[in-house]
Design a protein around this motif. Structure first.
Motif, PDB file in Angstrom:
ATOM      1  N   GLN A  67       0.856  -1.192   0.000  1.00  0.00           N
ATOM      2  CA  GLN A  67       0.000   0.000   0.000  1.00  0.00           C
ATOM      3  C   GLN A  67       0.888   1.236   0.000  1.00  0.00           C
ATOM      4  O   GLN A  67       1.572   1.498   0.978  1.00  0.00           O
ATOM      5  CB  GLN A  67      -0.906   0.007   1.233  1.00  0.00           C
ATOM      6  N   LYS A  68       0.896   1.958  -1.096  1.00  0.00           N
ATOM      7  CA  LYS A  68       1.692   3.166  -1.189  1.00  0.00           C
ATOM      8  C   LYS A  68       0.829   4.338  -0.746  1.00  0.00           C
ATOM      9  O   LYS A  68      -0.319   4.464  -1.166  1.00  0.00           O
ATOM     10  CB  LYS A  68       2.169   3.368  -2.629  1.00  0.00           C
ATOM     11  N   GLN A  69       1.381   5.182   0.087  1.00  0.00           N
ATOM     12  CA  GLN A  69       0.635   6.329   0.573  1.00  0.00           C
ATOM     13  C   GLN A  69       0.495   7.345  -0.538  1.00  0.00           C
ATOM     14  O   GLN A  69       1.466   7.705  -1.202  1.00  0.00           O
ATOM     15  CB  GLN A  69       1.344   6.950   1.774  1.00  0.00           C
ATOM     16  N   GLN A  70      -0.740   7.802  -0.776  1.00  0.00           N
ATOM     17  CA  GLN A  70      -1.008   8.773  -1.827  1.00  0.00           C
ATOM     18  C   GLN A  70      -0.706  10.182  -1.327  1.00  0.00           C
ATOM     19  O   GLN A  70      -0.970  10.502  -0.172  1.00  0.00           O
ATOM     20  CB  GLN A  70      -2.483   8.690  -2.249  1.00  0.00           C
ATOM     21  N   PRO A  71      -0.162  11.034  -2.205  1.00  0.00           N
ATOM     22  CA  PRO A  71       0.107  12.416  -1.786  1.00  0.00           C
ATOM     23  C   PRO A  71      -1.191  13.198  -1.606  1.00  0.00           C
ATOM     24  O   PRO A  71      -2.195  12.912  -2.246  1.00  0.00           O
ATOM     25  CB  PRO A  71       0.939  12.979  -2.941  1.00  0.00           C
ATOM     26  N   ILE A  72      -1.146  14.160  -0.732  1.00  0.00           N
ATOM     27  CA  ILE A  72      -2.296  15.025  -0.499  1.00  0.00           C
ATOM     28  C   ILE A  72      -2.241  16.150  -1.520  1.00  0.00           C
ATOM     29  O   ILE A  72      -1.245  16.862  -1.627  1.00  0.00           O
ATOM     30  CB  ILE A  72      -2.270  15.591   0.930  1.00  0.00           C
ATOM     31  N   ARG A  73      -3.309  16.294  -2.263  1.00  0.00           N
ATOM     32  CA  ARG A  73      -3.361  17.324  -3.297  1.00  0.00           C
ATOM     33  C   ARG A  73      -4.231  18.482  -2.804  1.00  0.00           C
ATOM     34  O   ARG A  73      -5.360  18.282  -2.383  1.00  0.00           O
ATOM     35  CB  ARG A  73      -3.917  16.766  -4.591  1.00  0.00           C
ATOM     36  N   VAL A  74      -3.671  19.672  -2.867  1.00  0.00           N
ATOM     37  CA  VAL A  74      -4.372  20.857  -2.402  1.00  0.00           C
ATOM     38  C   VAL A  74      -4.580  21.785  -3.593  1.00  0.00           C
ATOM     39  O   VAL A  74      -3.642  22.075  -4.333  1.00  0.00           O
ATOM     40  CB  VAL A  74      -3.557  21.583  -1.299  1.00  0.00           C
ATOM     41  N   GLU A  75      -5.823  22.216  -3.760  1.00  0.00           N
ATOM     42  CA  GLU A  75      -6.104  23.150  -4.851  1.00  0.00           C
ATOM     43  C   GLU A  75      -5.496  24.510  -4.530  1.00  0.00           C
ATOM     44  O   GLU A  75      -5.403  24.912  -3.373  1.00  0.00           O
ATOM     45  CB  GLU A  75      -7.605  23.302  -5.036  1.00  0.00           C
ATOM     46  N   LYS A  76      -5.102  25.222  -5.561  1.00  0.00           N
ATOM     47  CA  LYS A  76      -4.536  26.545  -5.372  1.00  0.00           C
ATOM     48  C   LYS A  76      -5.645  27.497  -4.947  1.00  0.00           C
ATOM     49  O   LYS A  76      -6.692  27.568  -5.574  1.00  0.00           O
ATOM     50  CB  LYS A  76      -3.900  27.034  -6.673  1.00  0.00           C
ATOM     51  N   LYS A  77      -5.416  28.184  -3.843  1.00  0.00           N
ATOM     52  CA  LYS A  77      -6.416  29.119  -3.340  1.00  0.00           C
ATOM     53  C   LYS A  77      -6.340  30.427  -4.113  1.00  0.00           C
ATOM     54  O   LYS A  77      -5.277  30.826  -4.591  1.00  0.00           O
ATOM     55  CB  LYS A  77      -6.193  29.400  -1.857  1.00  0.00           C
ATOM     56  N   ILE A  78      -7.473  31.086  -4.194  1.00  0.00           N
ATOM     57  CA  ILE A  78      -7.542  32.389  -4.849  1.00  0.00           C
ATOM     58  C   ILE A  78      -7.231  33.442  -3.800  1.00  0.00           C
ATOM     59  O   ILE A  78      -7.837  33.458  -2.727  1.00  0.00           O
ATOM     60  CB  ILE A  78      -8.943  32.639  -5.431  1.00  0.00           C
ATOM     61  N   GLY A  79      -6.274  34.293  -4.085  1.00  0.00           N
ATOM     62  CA  GLY A  79      -5.939  35.366  -3.162  1.00  0.00           C
ATOM     63  C   GLY A  79      -6.987  36.467  -3.204  1.00  0.00           C
ATOM     64  O   GLY A  79      -7.699  36.642  -4.195  1.00  0.00           O
ATOM     65  N   ARG A  80      -7.116  37.203  -2.123  1.00  0.00           N
ATOM     66  CA  ARG A  80      -8.132  38.266  -2.070  1.00  0.00           C
ATOM     67  C   ARG A  80      -7.902  39.337  -3.125  1.00  0.00           C
ATOM     68  O   ARG A  80      -8.844  39.915  -3.651  1.00  0.00           O
ATOM     69  CB  ARG A  80      -8.122  38.924  -0.683  1.00  0.00           C
ATOM     70  N   ASN A  81      -6.634  39.615  -3.449  1.00  0.00           N
ATOM     71  CA  ASN A  81      -6.339  40.681  -4.399  1.00  0.00           C
ATOM     72  C   ASN A  81      -6.108  40.177  -5.820  1.00  0.00           C
ATOM     73  O   ASN A  81      -5.758  40.950  -6.702  1.00  0.00           O
ATOM     74  CB  ASN A  81      -5.119  41.481  -3.936  1.00  0.00           C
ATOM     75  N   ASP A  82      -6.320  38.859  -6.058  1.00  0.00           N
ATOM     76  CA  ASP A  82      -6.212  38.307  -7.405  1.00  0.00           C
ATOM     77  C   ASP A  82      -7.461  38.659  -8.206  1.00  0.00           C
ATOM     78  O   ASP A  82      -8.526  38.897  -7.638  1.00  0.00           O
ATOM     79  CB  ASP A  82      -6.071  36.783  -7.342  1.00  0.00           C
ATOM     80  N   PRO A  83      -7.340  38.689  -9.524  1.00  0.00           N
ATOM     81  CA  PRO A  83      -8.543  38.922 -10.345  1.00  0.00           C
ATOM     82  C   PRO A  83      -9.552  37.797 -10.120  1.00  0.00           C
ATOM     83  O   PRO A  83      -9.191  36.637  -9.943  1.00  0.00           O
ATOM     84  CB  PRO A  83      -8.024  38.895 -11.774  1.00  0.00           C
ATOM     85  N   CYS A  84     -10.828  38.123 -10.146  1.00  0.00           N
ATOM     86  CA  CYS A  84     -11.875  37.142  -9.900  1.00  0.00           C
ATOM     87  C   CYS A  84     -11.929  36.141 -11.052  1.00  0.00           C
ATOM     88  O   CYS A  84     -11.859  36.530 -12.214  1.00  0.00           O
ATOM     89  CB  CYS A  84     -13.223  37.846  -9.750  1.00  0.00           C
TER      90      CYS A  84
END
Length: 65
Positions: free
Chosen positions: A29-46
């Motif tokens: 059983q190989k441990q799967q990596p945890i994948r995290v979605e890129k968060k949108i910053g408050r000052n990034d374009p919508c």
């Protein structure tokens, strides 16, 4: 009430225990990596395409949760 066990007995018991534990698994059983979605910053374009900053568009009420 201490039991004396020879090294040979220890090795055979350990080998038996390892063979039992390996027979219960379907394979390694190989441990799967945890994948995290890129968060949108408050000052990034919508991401909705309005051209506004996220904090002034879709993210306005997101912090209320």
């Amino acid at each position: 009430n201490v039991r004396t066990i020879s090294n040979r007995q220890l090795k055979t018991e350990r080998r038996d225990m390892l063979s039992l534990s390996n027979s219960n698994t379907q394979g390694p059983q190989k441990q799967q990596p945890i994948r995290v979605e890129k968060k949108i910053g408050r000052n990034d374009p919508c991401p909705c395409g309005s051209g506004k900053k996220y904090k002034n568009c879709c993210g306005r009420y997101a912090d209320a949760d």
